[in-house]
Enzyme design. Structure first.
Site, short mmCIF file in Angstrom:
data_model
loop_
_atom_site.label_atom_id
_atom_site.label_comp_id
_atom_site.label_asym_id
_atom_site.label_seq_id
_atom_site.Cartn_x
_atom_site.Cartn_y
_atom_site.Cartn_z
N CYS A 1 -16.63 31.45 -17.04
CA CYS A 1 -15.55 31.84 -16.13
C CYS A 1 -14.77 33.02 -16.72
CB CYS A 1 -14.64 30.67 -15.81
SG CYS A 1 -13.29 30.42 -16.97
N GLU A 2 -14.41 33.93 -15.85
CA GLU A 2 -13.73 35.14 -16.33
C GLU A 2 -12.27 34.88 -16.69
OE1 GLU A 2 -14.08 37.97 -13.17
OE2 GLU A 2 -12.34 37.19 -12.09
N HIS A 3 -11.74 33.73 -16.30
CA HIS A 3 -10.33 33.45 -16.61
C HIS A 3 -10.13 32.91 -18.02
CE1 HIS A 3 -9.90 32.96 -12.01
NE2 HIS A 3 -9.64 34.19 -12.38
N HIS A 4 -11.11 32.13 -18.51
CA HIS A 4 -10.95 31.49 -19.83
C HIS A 4 -12.12 31.78 -20.77
CE1 HIS A 4 -8.78 28.93 -16.88
NE2 HIS A 4 -7.89 28.82 -17.84
N GLN B 1 -17.29 31.19 -9.71
CA GLN B 1 -18.40 30.56 -9.00
C GLN B 1 -18.60 31.18 -7.61
OE1 GLN B 1 -18.73 26.28 -9.36
NE2 GLN B 1 -19.48 26.12 -7.27
N HIS C 1 -16.77 23.17 -14.53
CA HIS C 1 -16.14 24.24 -15.29
C HIS C 1 -15.45 23.65 -16.51
CE1 HIS C 1 -15.77 26.81 -11.34
NE2 HIS C 1 -16.94 26.22 -11.46
N CYS D 1 -13.28 24.84 -18.36
CA CYS D 1 -11.84 25.10 -18.40
C CYS D 1 -11.06 24.05 -17.62
CB CYS D 1 -11.52 26.51 -17.89
SG CYS D 1 -12.09 26.85 -16.23
ZN LIG Z 1 -11.65 29.11 -16.13
#
Ligand SMILES: [Zn+2]
Length: 190
Positions: free
Chosen positions: A82-85, A124, A152, A154
């Protein structure tokens, strides 16, 4: 193609180890920056290519197939981050349906396209959009559906910590959007 800078990853991972308060020169960590750089080059291979380049890589089709019937390729396993975490997205699988116009794509090519777009910093939802975009280009049809389920890290291993939570997303275009019976047929085949 835009190549991944492995040396910069190495240096950056070494700095992360220092920031964590560890000693990057101790036995267990000595080779870690190098190993992580090698692993990142592998798991983020798809960052080097645009969707158009991926379409050109896997465009092997069989022409003159006048079926017009629904083709379904289901449960292609993928991993992504995931690009956030930068956290792992796992237990993911991709199912694709399309209505061929004048050609069908080699079945392994759909799996290769799914793999390659997953090997990026992703969401996703965007994995589904990317696969759809590439298949539209290769198959020259709008009638495509991509459904993805995944977990995920995260969400399951940190933060809200809800192991077992499954995220389902779909990317739909053409007849799969307008024709509910067709969409139902696709889902019933999964
Ligand atoms: Zn994430």
């Amino acid at each position: 193609m835009k190549e991944i800078d492995k040396d910069l990853i190495k240096e950056s991972i070494r700095n992360i180890l220092i920031a964590l308060g560890d000693d990057p020169n101790r036995e267990g960590l000595k080779e870690t920056p190098k190993r992580v750089a090698k692993m990142y080059a592998e798991v983020f291979e798809g960052m080097q290519y645009t969707n158009e380049e991926i379409a050109a890589m896997f465009n092997k089709c069989f022409e003159d197939v006048k079926t017009g019937d629904l083709v379904v390729v289901e449960h292609i396993p993928i991993f992504s981050y995931c690009e956030h975490h930068l956290a792992l997205m796992y237990n993911m699988d991709v199912s694709v349906g399309y209505i061929p116009k004048d050609k069908v794509i080699g079945l392994s090519k759909i799996a290769r396209i799914a793999d390659m777009v997953a090997k990026r910093l992703q969401l996703q939802e965007r994995i589904g959009m990317d696969i759809m975009h590439i298949l539209k280009e290769v198959l020259e049809t709008e009638d495509i559906i991509v459904v993805i389920r995944g977990e995920h890290a995260c969400m399951t291993t940190r933060g809200i910590r809800k192991p077992g939570t499954v995220t389902k997303t779909s990317a739909i275009s053409g007849a799969f959007g307008s024709n509910q019976a067709l969409r139902q047929e696709f889902y019933s085949l999964l």
